[in-house]
Write a protein that holds these residues in place. Structure first.
Motif, mmCIF file in Angstrom:
data_model
loop_
_atom_site.group_PDB
_atom_site.id
_atom_site.type_symbol
_atom_site.label_atom_id
_atom_site.label_comp_id
_atom_site.label_asym_id
_atom_site.label_seq_id
_atom_site.Cartn_x
_atom_site.Cartn_y
_atom_site.Cartn_z
ATOM 1 N N ASN A 97 7.794 -14.198 -12.726
ATOM 2 C CA ASN A 97 9.561 -15.325 -11.859
ATOM 3 C C ASN A 97 10.754 -14.910 -12.870
ATOM 4 N N THR A 98 10.840 -14.422 -13.731
ATOM 5 C CA THR A 98 11.733 -14.531 -14.233
ATOM 6 C C THR A 98 12.236 -12.494 -13.796
ATOM 7 N N GLY A 99 11.605 -12.070 -13.250
ATOM 8 C CA GLY A 99 11.199 -10.801 -12.853
ATOM 9 C C GLY A 99 10.793 -9.634 -13.583
ATOM 10 N N GLU A 100 10.057 -9.735 -14.986
ATOM 11 C CA GLU A 100 9.741 -8.639 -16.007
ATOM 12 C C GLU A 100 8.768 -8.174 -14.713
ATOM 13 N N LEU A 101 8.553 -6.931 -15.037
ATOM 14 C CA LEU A 101 7.227 -6.298 -14.575
ATOM 15 C C LEU A 101 6.255 -6.427 -15.789
ATOM 16 N N GLY A 102 4.580 -6.345 -15.133
ATOM 17 C CA GLY A 102 3.986 -6.172 -15.639
ATOM 18 C C GLY A 102 2.419 -5.188 -15.447
ATOM 19 N N THR A 103 1.324 -5.153 -15.903
ATOM 20 C CA THR A 103 0.901 -4.910 -14.755
ATOM 21 C C THR A 103 -0.715 -5.141 -14.844
ATOM 22 N N GLU A 104 -1.964 -4.852 -14.021
ATOM 23 C CA GLU A 104 -3.271 -5.823 -14.309
ATOM 24 C C GLU A 104 -4.155 -4.430 -14.554
ATOM 25 N N LYS A 105 -5.134 -4.561 -15.038
ATOM 26 C CA LYS A 105 -6.264 -3.262 -14.361
ATOM 27 C C LYS A 105 -6.941 -3.874 -13.548
ATOM 28 N N VAL A 106 -7.030 -2.936 -12.107
ATOM 29 C CA VAL A 106 -8.045 -3.426 -11.175
ATOM 30 C C VAL A 106 -9.217 -2.709 -11.286
ATOM 31 N N GLU A 107 -10.310 -3.857 -11.320
ATOM 32 C CA GLU A 107 -11.568 -3.882 -11.994
ATOM 33 C C GLU A 107 -12.130 -2.376 -10.618
ATOM 34 N N GLU A 108 -13.263 -1.844 -10.481
ATOM 35 C CA GLU A 108 -14.255 -1.002 -9.670
ATOM 36 C C GLU A 108 -14.771 -1.495 -9.956
ATOM 37 N N PRO A 109 -16.054 -1.220 -8.885
ATOM 38 C CA PRO A 109 -15.920 -0.896 -7.402
ATOM 39 C C PRO A 109 -14.862 -1.118 -6.401
ATOM 40 N N VAL A 110 -13.829 -0.541 -5.990
ATOM 41 C CA VAL A 110 -13.261 -1.045 -4.685
ATOM 42 C C VAL A 110 -13.953 -1.360 -3.835
ATOM 43 N N PHE A 140 -6.405 7.929 11.115
ATOM 44 C CA PHE A 140 -5.814 8.352 11.593
ATOM 45 C C PHE A 140 -5.269 10.191 11.144
ATOM 46 N N ILE A 141 -4.765 10.751 12.188
ATOM 47 C CA ILE A 141 -4.706 12.695 11.767
ATOM 48 C C ILE A 141 -3.392 12.442 11.601
ATOM 49 N N ASP A 142 -2.963 13.111 10.877
ATOM 50 C CA ASP A 142 -1.086 13.174 9.978
ATOM 51 C C ASP A 142 -0.651 14.606 11.189
ATOM 52 N N ASP A 143 0.641 14.590 10.738
ATOM 53 C CA ASP A 143 1.108 16.162 11.734
ATOM 54 C C ASP A 143 0.006 17.026 10.931
ATOM 55 N N GLN A 144 -0.332 17.580 9.659
ATOM 56 C CA GLN A 144 -0.698 18.987 9.402
ATOM 57 C C GLN A 144 -2.263 18.891 9.642
ATOM 58 N N GLY A 145 -2.724 17.651 10.615
ATOM 59 C CA GLY A 145 -4.209 17.519 11.577
ATOM 60 C C GLY A 145 -5.597 17.017 10.367
ATOM 61 N N VAL A 146 -4.353 16.580 9.470
ATOM 62 C CA VAL A 146 -5.513 15.729 7.936
ATOM 63 C C VAL A 146 -6.228 14.824 8.724
ATOM 64 N N ASN A 147 -7.230 14.016 8.707
ATOM 65 C CA ASN A 147 -8.264 12.810 8.723
ATOM 66 C C ASN A 147 -7.107 11.940 7.602
ATOM 67 N N HIS A 148 -7.715 10.206 8.065
ATOM 68 C CA HIS A 148 -6.927 9.888 6.403
ATOM 69 C C HIS A 148 -7.541 8.107 7.489
ATOM 70 N N GLN A 149 -7.969 7.194 6.001
ATOM 71 C CA GLN A 149 -9.035 6.501 6.949
ATOM 72 C C GLN A 149 -8.048 5.261 6.148
ATOM 73 N N LEU A 150 -7.607 3.962 7.171
ATOM 74 C CA LEU A 150 -7.232 2.792 6.278
ATOM 75 C C LEU A 150 -7.690 2.013 5.753
ATOM 76 N N SER A 151 -8.551 1.106 5.547
ATOM 77 C CA SER A 151 -9.740 -0.154 5.472
ATOM 78 C C SER A 151 -9.255 -1.148 3.892
ATOM 79 N N ILE A 152 -10.206 -1.923 4.616
ATOM 80 C CA ILE A 152 -9.788 -3.213 3.647
ATOM 81 C C ILE A 152 -11.219 -2.969 3.141
ATOM 82 N N THR A 153 -11.620 -3.069 1.268
ATOM 83 C CA THR A 153 -12.429 -3.264 0.507
ATOM 84 C C THR A 153 -13.082 -5.013 0.274
#
Length: 121
Positions: A108-121, A59-72
């Protein structure tokens, strides 16, 4: 999981293609005529894309910068190689100030948490 209808099978005896000044580019597949390009534009249907596989979309944004959308390979939706969403875990991916990636999770009770994403993507 494919929700796009399959492309029609073209048989030599029941299919024709042509160009006409009124109908544009048309195809008659197994007796059903379809106009694909007409004076008012290109007319595509969902099944026209049922067998297309794209490694990435640019995609090209309104500033003319290219961006790439993909799935690893490990099902992370990325924009410009930055993990945005984990498709396996249905969770948002966030980056810490030092560049580490974390998956946002909700219990299920609405508590937020995080989990590290292992690289490489």
């Amino acid at each position: 999981m494919n929700k796009i209808p399959s492309r029609m099978t073209v048989t030599p005896s029941g299919s024709q293609f042509g160009v006409d000044p009124y109908y544009g580019v048309w195809g008659r597949i197994n007796g059903v005529q379809r106009n694909m390009v007409q004076p008012d534009g290109v007319h595509l249907m969902p099944e026209d894309f049922s067998d297309i596989s794209l490694p990435a979309i640019n995609f090209i944004d309104d500033q003319g910068v290219n961006h790439q959308l993909s799935i690893t390979n490990n099902q992370l939706l990325t924009i410009d190689d930055e993990s945005i969403f984990d498709l396996k875990g249905n969770s948002l991916c966030l980056s810490s100030p030092d560049g580490q990636k974390y998956r946002l999770k909700v219990s299920n009770t609405g508590e937020l948490g995080t989990e590290k994403v292992e690289e490489p993507v």
